[in-house]
Motif scaffolding. Structure first.
Motif, PDB file in Angstrom:
ATOM      1  N   ILE A 106       3.322  -5.525   1.791  1.00 50.56           N
ATOM      2  CA  ILE A 106       1.998  -4.879   0.844  1.00 50.56           C
ATOM      3  C   ILE A 106       2.183  -5.341  -0.629  1.00 50.56           C
ATOM      4  CG2 ILE A 106       2.064  -2.816   2.261  1.00 50.56           C
ATOM      5  CD1 ILE A 106       3.570  -1.273   0.294  1.00 50.56           C
ATOM      6  N   ILE A 107       1.032  -5.252  -0.997  1.00 48.86           N
ATOM      7  CA  ILE A 107       0.768  -5.445  -2.442  1.00 48.86           C
ATOM      8  C   ILE A 107       0.094  -4.296  -3.038  1.00 48.86           C
ATOM      9  CG2 ILE A 107      -0.188  -7.135  -4.221  1.00 48.86           C
ATOM     10  CD1 ILE A 107      -0.683  -9.140  -2.054  1.00 48.86           C
ATOM     11  N   VAL A 108       0.834  -3.699  -3.817  1.00 46.70           N
ATOM     12  CA  VAL A 108       0.590  -2.111  -4.678  1.00 46.70           C
ATOM     13  C   VAL A 108      -0.336  -2.890  -5.765  1.00 46.70           C
ATOM     14  CG1 VAL A 108       1.331  -0.234  -5.751  1.00 46.70           C
ATOM     15  CG2 VAL A 108       2.668  -1.145  -3.614  1.00 46.70           C
ATOM     16  N   THR A 109      -1.466  -2.384  -5.845  1.00 43.04           N
ATOM     17  CA  THR A 109      -2.379  -2.758  -6.948  1.00 43.04           C
ATOM     18  C   THR A 109      -2.982  -1.467  -7.654  1.00 43.04           C
ATOM     19  OG1 THR A 109      -4.070  -3.050  -5.293  1.00 43.04           O
ATOM     20  CG2 THR A 109      -2.884  -4.943  -5.962  1.00 43.04           C
ATOM     21  N   ASP A 110      -2.283  -0.789  -8.369  1.00 42.77           N
ATOM     22  CA  ASP A 110      -2.951   0.299  -9.128  1.00 42.77           C
ATOM     23  C   ASP A 110      -3.849  -0.178 -10.212  1.00 42.77           C
ATOM     24  OD1 ASP A 110      -1.806   2.592  -8.008  1.00 42.77           O
ATOM     25  OD2 ASP A 110       0.359   2.007  -8.689  1.00 42.77           O
TER      26      ASP A 110
END
Length: 504
Positions: A226-230
């Motif tokens: 996954i790529i977490v992009t807040d």
């Protein structure tokens, strides 16, 4: 002359003598002569009763039913046996006269045909006035209560009500394997070992799941990367990476990143470990180029997000959600590395074709854009040399990707339990929501920079408000009628019960 007429005359003469004598003895007002329609006259004088109140005592002749009593009375009067030391000693014959003269009231006052009607009219007026004042009072109090509810409910609705669901208690204990029933969009891309979700949010921005929960959600729905992009920060992705390395090493890989969020464009900046400054809310092309160059200098990539969502028309402005959103061609010129071809369950066919047309420069990825957990719809497929973040980023940089798509979404999904804070403040919030229904408030798209992308528009429904107050007045009137009816009914019931009890 008949015997009865003679008795009447004698009785009248005796009473006049006694009244005169009493007036000299007491020094009070002189008796006043009253005459009735049938010719019978009587005297009455004002007199204070034993409680000190002024009353009028009427003295008149009367025909007694008992002849012997009348004769005794006349005989006694004629011989002066009655000594009136005070007016109160004179016999009260008013009731007898009232019986004989039906027009006279029972309290001995002279007959006045209009007296009862006037009293009834006054009583009706007083009761109508009282009911009207009571109605006005209830209406005023109701309006005051409504204004107080508006003053408290609307601010609470805007800012004070927590989320309905307590997402902190959610657990994801299932496993989904999309490989078992889906094939890659590119039919020749059959060998892959990475299923990637390239766009997720945590509680570090506007997501509802913690970094730990995001990892567990991803594993449950078949992802191993996954790529977490807040929004505007890499802190959430760093926290997720650290948790995955400690508790899920070898099972899932977390790539750090952030979402550059403005009123012109949303872009994922991936493969970076430092937050890139964002601004202003509506950046120029030069501002965007500066941010893109900064990411490239850090070894990262820039992926443009959800073009269909960005260009959705918003009313009442009749303009895109993100005004002045750059075209695909302009973005290619600015130096972006790829596009999100699937966002949630929306497949952007035009962007997918554009990526294929420029496959030597652009890569296509998919993202759930998960803020609130639900179904998963797409998985980016990658065949990496290993499961490390660097190996996955190399494949993306070299534009070797495809994807799986399930437009109906995965199962199971679940709802969180209600939060205690929501249950506590929801009544006020719902009141605020109700009164918001009397106006349309359009704030536009939030920029994530303490502003909105459109000017706020408020359309007040004046006719609806007018009808609200009209129905309020009607409702109060109906309640008033019901109140007085049931009050009268209760009094009648009590009176009937008392009569029944008294007969026993």
């Amino acid at each position: 002359m008949s015997h009865v007429d003679q008795n009447r005359r004698n009785s009248q003469q005796s009473l006049e003598n006694m009244s005169l004598e009493s007036s000299f003895d007491l020094g009070t007002e002189q008796p006043t002569k009253l005459e009735y329609d049938n010719g019978i006259s009587s005297d009455y004088v004002p007199q204070h009763d034993e409680r000190g109140g002024l009353r009028n005592r009427q003295h008149s002749g009367a025909i007694e039913s008992d002849a012997s009593s009348k004769q005794h009375s006349v005989h006694s009067h004629s011989h002066g046996d009655i000594r009136a030391s005070r007016i109160g000693a004179i016999p009260d014959t008013s009731r007898t006269i009232g019986d004989q003269h039906a027009g006279s009231p029972p309290d001995g006052w002279p007959s006045d045909p209009g007296l009862g009607a006037n009293r009834r009219r006054d009583l009706v007026k007083r009761r109508v006035l009282f009911a009207l004042l009571h109605y006005i009072k209830v209406v005023v109090l109701s309006v005051i209560v409504i204004l107080l509810l508006v003053a408290v409910g609307i601010p609470v609705s805007d800012n004070g009500v927590p989320r309905a669901g307590d997402y902190s208690k959610m657990e994801f204990d299932w496993t989904t394997d999309p490989r078992s029933y889906l094939s890659p969009m590119n039919s020749s891309f059959t060998d892959y070992n990475i299923l990637l979700d390239a766009h997720l949010h945590t509680t570090y921005s506007d997501g509802v799941l913690s970094p730990k929960q995001v990892i567990e959600f991803a594993i449950a729905n078949g992802y191993n990367a996954i790529i977490v992009t807040d929004h505007q920060t890499v802190e959430g992705s760093i926290a997720a990476r650290e948790y995955a390395e400690e508790y899920y090493a070898g099972k899932i890989t977390v790539i750090t990143g952030m979402e550059y969020t403005s009123c012109r464009i949303h872009m994922n900046l991936i493969g970076i470990n430092e937050t890139v400054s964002v601004g202003p809310p509506s950046p120029s092309d030069d501002d965007l180029r500066t941010a893109i160059d900064k990411v490239h200098s850090m070894g990262g990539l820039v992926i443009v997000n959800h073009i269909p969502w960005s260009n959705t028309t918003l009313l009442p402005w009749d303009e895109p959600r993100l005004p002045d959103n750059p075209s695909r061609e302009e973005l290619l010129e600015l130096g972006v590395d790829g596009f999100e071809v699937v966002n949630q369950n929306t497949f952007d066919l035009r962007t997918y074709q554009f990526v294929q047309e420029h496959s030597d420069r652009l890569v296509g990825v998919t993202g759930s854009d998960m803020h609130i957990p639900g179904s998963s719809y797409a998985w980016t497929t990658i065949n990496a040399t290993d499961s490390s973040a660097e190996a996955i980023m190399d494949e993306i940089r070299n534009r070797r990707t495809s994807f799986l798509l399930d437009s109906s979404g995965t199962r199971p999904i679940q709802d969180p339990p209600y939060s205690s804070g929501y249950l506590k403040y929801a009544p006020w919030g719902l009141i605020g929501d109700y009164f918001y229904g009397y106006a349309d408030r359009y704030r536009g798209q939030y920029s994530f920079q303490a502003s909105f992308c459109q000017n706020e528009v408020v359309d007040v429904h004046n006719r609806m408000i007018g009808w609200f107050f009209l129905w309020l007045l009607v409702s109060i009137a109906v309640l008033e009628v019901l109140y007085w009816f049931f009050r009268w009914l209760a009094l009648m019931l009590v009176s009937w019960i008392r009569r029944r009890v008294s007969k026993r």
